[in-house]
Design a protein around this motif. Structure first.
Motif, PDB file in Angstrom:
ATOM      1  N   SER A 482       0.734  -1.213   0.323  1.00 15.86           N
ATOM      2  CA  SER A 482       0.121   0.015  -0.062  1.00 15.86           C
ATOM      3  C   SER A 482       0.846   1.439   0.005  1.00 15.86           C
ATOM      4  O   SER A 482       0.584   2.197  -0.588  1.00 15.86           O
ATOM      5  N   VAL A 483       2.054   1.182   0.709  1.00 16.28           N
ATOM      6  CA  VAL A 483       2.909   2.218   0.863  1.00 16.28           C
ATOM      7  C   VAL A 483       3.506   2.632  -0.518  1.00 16.28           C
ATOM      8  O   VAL A 483       3.290   3.655  -1.229  1.00 16.28           O
ATOM      9  N   GLN A 484       3.797   1.513  -1.162  1.00 22.51           N
ATOM     10  CA  GLN A 484       4.502   1.661  -2.435  1.00 22.51           C
ATOM     11  C   GLN A 484       3.646   2.119  -3.285  1.00 22.51           C
ATOM     12  O   GLN A 484       3.909   3.173  -4.209  1.00 22.51           O
ATOM     13  N   THR A 485       2.325   1.721  -3.626  1.00 27.83           N
ATOM     14  CA  THR A 485       1.324   1.988  -4.552  1.00 27.83           C
ATOM     15  C   THR A 485       1.026   3.470  -4.321  1.00 27.83           C
ATOM     16  O   THR A 485       0.573   4.265  -5.240  1.00 27.83           O
ATOM     17  N   GLY A 486       0.624   3.607  -3.043  1.00 25.61           N
ATOM     18  CA  GLY A 486      -0.030   5.058  -2.459  1.00 25.61           C
ATOM     19  C   GLY A 486       1.108   6.216  -2.751  1.00 25.61           C
ATOM     20  O   GLY A 486       0.760   7.254  -3.621  1.00 25.61           O
ATOM     21  N   LEU A 487       2.229   5.999  -2.706  1.00 30.28           N
ATOM     22  CA  LEU A 487       3.238   7.163  -3.022  1.00 30.28           C
ATOM     23  C   LEU A 487       3.463   7.270  -4.612  1.00 30.28           C
ATOM     24  O   LEU A 487       3.579   8.327  -4.980  1.00 30.28           O
ATOM     25  N   ALA A 488       3.629   6.165  -5.205  1.00 27.00           N
ATOM     26  CA  ALA A 488       3.822   6.211  -6.852  1.00 27.00           C
ATOM     27  C   ALA A 488       2.441   6.843  -7.249  1.00 27.00           C
ATOM     28  O   ALA A 488       2.718   7.485  -8.328  1.00 27.00           O
TER      29      ALA A 488
END
Length: 512
Positions: A482-488
């Motif tokens: 979720s962190v990776q997708t949200g920041l991207a």
């Protein structure tokens, strides 16, 4: 004045008034999904179509439109030049999809996401293609602000729209009650016949306007017609003539607390507890008529959700000397010591005060408030090694985060990823830590999952932004994916500042 004296004298008038503009509305169809809003007005009849007119006598195509159609959803406080959001932010998204996404947002997301959410809620944007005079998107935006407890921006948004329908007026009335600004909205209620005030609201406003006789007559009318409940009758009677009930037992605690009965209970000297009411009610306790400790507790509660700006709480901490020790008084002492050290540029005092302030504010869940207020102030000087890391943490959690690496305020002990994220220059930095790896991958903008990429391809930037906030909002259960997708996703939307601040929030908060 006694209420009974009006009953017999005005019985006939009461019967005649039963079909008047202030007839009691039923509560079978609530105006809002927010359970605590007061029932204050009835819906007026649906307006008929308005025919467009022109001064030009040349024959041309005539169109019709509902008054106010597709305009209320466009109302906002922040122009695109201020919000940084494009005018067509909603793109081809439907009202129902946007309302669902806004409704599902947490009322207490991580501060960087709370700031982005409020920016979206307050933005002036082109309404969706299917927007109509029901203003569902506008009401969803206001309701989310009310859920957060952000009464000032909610009231400003409602006033900008104007009381065009009962649902908007209902919210404006209640926000004004909680903010202690009811005189203006009461005047509007009494002056605008297109709205049909319910009996309790009309009685309250007549009394606020100084027309006690009319208020008492209206209560007598409502009693005779059975249009107020037993509990409403008892509360209104005491509100109109508290001396008549001096020494009587307190009224039972209401099953449902609304801003209207909340204010009336306070007026009769039987205030309701703030402990279990929604955050919006805490705003009322900021008024100087409340004790300092009550105001402090209310401000801390609202500051945690981002409903008020940090200076409101800090100014309260600095208002006077602590009355005791422990709890909120420890925070008062800690903030006063920190503020004095920073203002005097007294580094020895700062070495003592900064760690204590961080420790006490962290325990209370207010570290972000501390950082947002004092972080920028800590950029003015380099600090002794004993507090350099603590100062850097607060700076990186603040809007001035870019100054930490730019001004050489990061000590050698600070992890490299802090500077990399603050500058947006990730380079070839790698990490075996799952959270750090997810953050780095998010900043390298990997390929987005199909459902999110499709939102971008369809120019549904509003939906995509709300999805990113939802992915990153709950820091208690965040997973690396979720962190990776949200920041991207944030970076793909060109919300770079929000992406960096969220990543720094995740990194710094776990470092304390």
């Amino acid at each position: 004045m006694a209420i009974d004296t009006f009953k017999a004298a005005f019985a006939a008038i009461a019967i005649a008034c039963s079909g008047s503009a202030f007839a009691q509305s039923t509560s079978e169809d609530p105006l809002s999904a927010i359970g605590w809003l007061s029932d204050v007005v009835q819906d007026p009849p649906e307006p008929g179509p308005a025919v467009a007119t022109t001064d030009n006598a040349t024959p041309q195509e005539i169109t019709t439109t509902q008054l106010g159609q597709a305009k209320i959803d466009a109302v906002g406080l922040l122009a695109p030049s201020v919000s940084g959001l494009p005018k067509n932010f909603w793109g081809p998204s439907s009202v129902s999809d946007l309302v669902a996404l806004i409704t599902r947002q947490r009322p207490d997301p991580a501060p960087p996401m709370a700031a982005l959410l409020q920016r979206i809620l307050l933005a002036e944007l082109t309404p969706p293609f299917d927007s109509d005079d029901r203003a569902a998107l506008f009401l969803a935006r206001v309701d989310k602000l009310l859920e957060i407890g952000a009464l000032d921006p909610a009231q400003a948004l409602l006033e900008q729209a104007g009381p065009r329908n009962a649902a908007i007026f209902q919210r404006l009335f209640d926000v004004s009650l909680l903010a202690g600004r009811e005189d203006r909205v009461c005047k509007a209620m009494l002056d605008q016949p297109e709205f049909a005030p319910t009996y309790p609201a009309r009685i309250f406003c007549l009394a606020r306007d100084g027309d006690w006789d009319a208020a008492a007559l209206t209560l007598g009318t409502a009693e005779l017609l059975g249009l107020v409940s037993k509990n409403e009758d008892a509360l209104l009677a005491r509100f109109l003539d508290p001396d008549l009930f001096e020494g009587a037992p307190h009224l039972p605690y209401p099953d449902r607390i609304t801003p209207l009965n909340f204010r009336m209970h306070a007026a009769i000297g039987e205030p309701l507890s703030l402990g279990t009411v929604p955050d919006a009610f805490a705003y009322a306790a900021l008024d100087t008529s409340y004790g300092w400790k009550t105001r402090l507790n209310a401000a801390e509660r609202l500051a945690r959700s981002g409903a008020i700006v940090p200076p409101v709480l800090i100014d309260l901490y600095l208002e006077r000397e602590a009355a005791a020790s422990g709890g909120v008084w420890d925070r008062v002492d800690a903030i006063q010591a920190l503020d004095a050290a920073i203002e005097a540029k007294d580094e020895p005092a700062l070495i003592l005060a900064l760690p204590l302030a961080i420790r006490t504010m962290r325990r209370a869940g207010l570290i972000d408030v501390l950082a947002q207020y004092y972080g920028p102030k800590l950029t003015e000087n380099r600090h002794e090694s004993l507090v350099a890391l603590d100062a850097a943490r607060l700076i990186l959690l603040s809007p001035a985060y870019e100054l930490a690496p730019a001004n050489g305020l990061l000590p050698e002990s600070a992890p490299l990823i802090w500077s990399a994220v603050a500058t947006g220059q990730i380079g070839k930095l790698r990490s075996d830590d799952p959270l750090e790896a997810a953050i780095l991958d998010g900043f390298r903008t990997p390929e987005l999952p199909t459902q999110y990429q499709q939102l971008l391809d369809d120019n549904r930037f509003g939906e995509a932004s709300l999805q990113a906030i939802a992915l990153l909002g709950d820091t208690e259960v965040l997973d690396p994916s979720s962190v990776q997708t949200g920041l991207a996703l944030l970076r793909a939307l060109r919300l770079e500042d929000s992406a960096r601040r969220m990543a720094l929030h995740l990194l710094i908060r776990r470092s304390f």
